[in-house]
Design an enzyme around this catalytic site. Structure first.
Site, PDB file in Angstrom:
ATOM      1  N   ASP A  20       1.501  -7.080 -11.675  1.00 29.26           N
ATOM      2  CA  ASP A  20       1.566  -5.753 -11.044  1.00 29.26           C
ATOM      3  C   ASP A  20       2.849  -5.025 -11.430  1.00 29.26           C
ATOM      4  O   ASP A  20       3.869  -5.652 -11.707  1.00 29.26           O
ATOM      5  CB  ASP A  20       1.471  -5.908  -9.521  1.00 29.26           C
ATOM      6  CG  ASP A  20       1.088  -4.603  -8.834  1.00 29.26           C
ATOM      7  OD1 ASP A  20       0.650  -3.661  -9.528  1.00 29.26           O
ATOM      8  OD2 ASP A  20       1.232  -4.526  -7.599  1.00 29.26           O
ATOM      9  N   ASN A  68      -9.838  -1.422  -8.947  1.00 28.06           N
ATOM     10  CA  ASN A  68      -9.199  -0.653 -10.026  1.00 28.06           C
ATOM     11  C   ASN A  68     -10.171   0.304 -10.730  1.00 28.06           C
ATOM     12  O   ASN A  68      -9.735   1.245 -11.397  1.00 28.06           O
ATOM     13  CB  ASN A  68      -8.550  -1.581 -11.065  1.00 28.06           C
ATOM     14  CG  ASN A  68      -7.334  -2.332 -10.561  1.00 28.06           C
ATOM     15  OD1 ASN A  68      -7.048  -3.444 -10.991  1.00 28.06           O
ATOM     16  ND2 ASN A  68      -6.577  -1.742  -9.638  1.00 28.06           N
TER      17      ASN A  68
HETATM   18  C1  IPE Z   1      -3.705  -5.942  -8.120  1.00 28.55           C
HETATM   19  O1  IPE Z   1      -2.876  -4.851  -8.402  1.00 28.55           O
HETATM   20  C2  IPE Z   1      -4.781  -6.040  -9.164  1.00 28.55           C
HETATM   21  C3  IPE Z   1      -4.325  -6.454 -10.472  1.00 28.55           C
HETATM   22  C4  IPE Z   1      -3.122  -6.878 -10.777  1.00 28.55           C
HETATM   23  C5  IPE Z   1      -5.341  -6.440 -11.490  1.00 28.55           C
HETATM   24  P1  IPE Z   1      -3.115  -3.436  -7.697  1.00 28.55           P
HETATM   25  O2  IPE Z   1      -2.020  -2.553  -8.134  1.00 28.55           O
HETATM   26  O3  IPE Z   1      -4.495  -2.974  -7.966  1.00 28.55           O
HETATM   27  O4  IPE Z   1      -2.982  -3.820  -6.157  1.00 28.55           O
HETATM   28  P2  IPE Z   1      -2.624  -2.943  -4.883  1.00 28.55           P
HETATM   29  O5  IPE Z   1      -3.472  -1.725  -4.939  1.00 28.55           O
HETATM   30  O6  IPE Z   1      -1.171  -2.595  -5.004  1.00 28.55           O
HETATM   31  O7  IPE Z   1      -2.886  -3.829  -3.726  1.00 28.55           O
HETATM   32  C1  IPE Z   2      -0.913  -3.610 -12.741  1.00 25.35           C
HETATM   33  O1  IPE Z   2      -0.060  -2.515 -12.757  1.00 25.35           O
HETATM   34  C2  IPE Z   2      -2.074  -3.452 -13.697  1.00 25.35           C
HETATM   35  C3  IPE Z   2      -3.371  -3.194 -13.046  1.00 25.35           C
HETATM   36  C4  IPE Z   2      -3.596  -3.240 -11.766  1.00 25.35           C
HETATM   37  C5  IPE Z   2      -4.475  -2.843 -13.917  1.00 25.35           C
HETATM   38  P1  IPE Z   2      -0.339  -1.210 -11.901  1.00 25.35           P
HETATM   39  O2  IPE Z   2      -1.064  -0.234 -12.752  1.00 25.35           O
HETATM   40  O3  IPE Z   2      -0.980  -1.531 -10.620  1.00 25.35           O
HETATM   41  O4  IPE Z   2       1.162  -0.692 -11.660  1.00 25.35           O
HETATM   42  P2  IPE Z   2       1.715   0.000 -10.348  1.00 25.35           P
HETATM   43  O5  IPE Z   2       1.447  -0.912  -9.201  1.00 25.35           O
HETATM   44  O6  IPE Z   2       1.030   1.304 -10.207  1.00 25.35           O
HETATM   45  O7  IPE Z   2       3.186   0.139 -10.625  1.00 25.35           O
HETATM   46 MG    MG Z   3      -0.234  -1.964  -8.785  1.00 27.49          MG
END
Ligand code: IPE
Ligand code: IPE
Ligand code: MG
Length: 250
Positions: A20, A68
């Site tokens: 993340d 997502n």
């Molecule tokens: C969790 O990250 C899912 C992945 C790493 C694929 P998110 O960014 O989607 O999670 P939330 O929304 O912060 O809980």
């Molecule tokens: C994790 O990074 C990747 C996926 C969930 C696909 P994020 O895209 O969630 O990054 P933040 O949480 O917005 O910084």
């Molecule tokens: Mg995230």
């Protein structure tokens, strides 16, 4: 799972990571979010190589959740093409290191080009036994549990199993992770302290390590730090400290 009287192994058998912080990494640099995802794929390579070097047999990466799909269409499209590029680029690495690829999730809804390269890579690496790299794609723990329940219900309806045949082991064998050990260690980057629907069933007794480091900045040193923290945890599996065996020395 029960442990014998020997010390808990210092190295986890299965590490699962909630990758993340890509978006925030990019935002901090005034870059589009997708640049963070692009940089994140480099981290994936580094962590896979590190796990392989250390001899960790199972590495599971949460790459894309069902939730997502709700992100802006261009971001989802870029994530899907990055995934495709990653698989094309990293097949030689998987060949060289004898890494087997697996996928967990509701993969039927992935775009066709992604499904194609996934099944090709899974087939090409099926004979590799050194390490299993599992990607969570269009994955959530609840969805996986519901799909398992449906499979079990269908078997019961066909008369292949009776309700009393449904045990924890049978349930586990209907999950996408069938045949894999439960994760010993779950790491989450970017400072968020939640599970976000990842491996809900399997992480029943996992140790958790949370780090503030954003995924594109995560690398071998951070990974080793998380492993070191794990090595100092005293896993008790519901028993008393004495029953569970000696606590690892600090
Ligand atoms: C969790 O990250 C899912 C992945 C790493 C694929 P998110 O960014 O989607 O999670 P939330 O929304 O912060 O809980
Ligand atoms: C994790 O990074 C990747 C996926 C969930 C696909 P994020 O895209 O969630 O990054 P933040 O949480 O917005 O910084
Ligand atoms: Mg995230």
């Amino acid at each position: 799972m029960t442990r014998g009287d020997s010390d808990p192994p210092a190295l986890p058998h299965h590490v699962a990571i909630i990758m993340d912080g890509n978006g925030r990494w990019a935002k901090m640099r005034g870059l589009p979010r997708v640049e963070g995802h692009r940089r994140g794929t480099r981290t994936v390579r580094e962590v896979v190589e590190c796990a392989r070097e250390l001899g960790i047999p199972y590495l599971t990466l949460y790459a894309f959740s069902i939730e997502n799909w709700g992100r802006p269409k261009p971001e989802v499209r870029t994530l899907m093409s990055l995934l495709r590029e990653f698989l094309l680029r990293e097949l030689p690495l998987m060949e060289r290191h004898r890494i087997r690829l697996r996928v967990i999730g509701d993969t039927a809804v992935l775009p066709l080009p992604v499904r194609r390269i996934l099944s090709r890579t899974i087939a090409a690496t099926a004979g590799h036994g050194e390490m299993t790299l599992t990607l969570g794609l269009s994955y959530t723990g609840r969805n996986e549990i519901v799909r398992a329940a449906r499979k079990i219900a269908a078997e019961a309806t066909r008369g292949e199993i009776a309700p009393e045949d449904i045990t924890e082991a049978l349930f586990s064998s209907h999950l996408d992770t069938s045949g894999m050990p439960d994760p010993d260690l779950v790491i989450r980057t970017s400072g968020e302290l939640r599970i976000s629907n990842f491996l809900l069933w399997q992480s029943a007794y996992a140790e958790f390590v949370f780090t503030d480091v954003l995924w594109p900045d995560f690398g071998k040193p951070e990974f080793r730090r998380a492993l070191d923290e794990y090595a100092h945890r005293h896993r008790r599996f519901g028993l008393t400290g004495d029953q569970a065996g000696p606590s690892p020395r600090r």
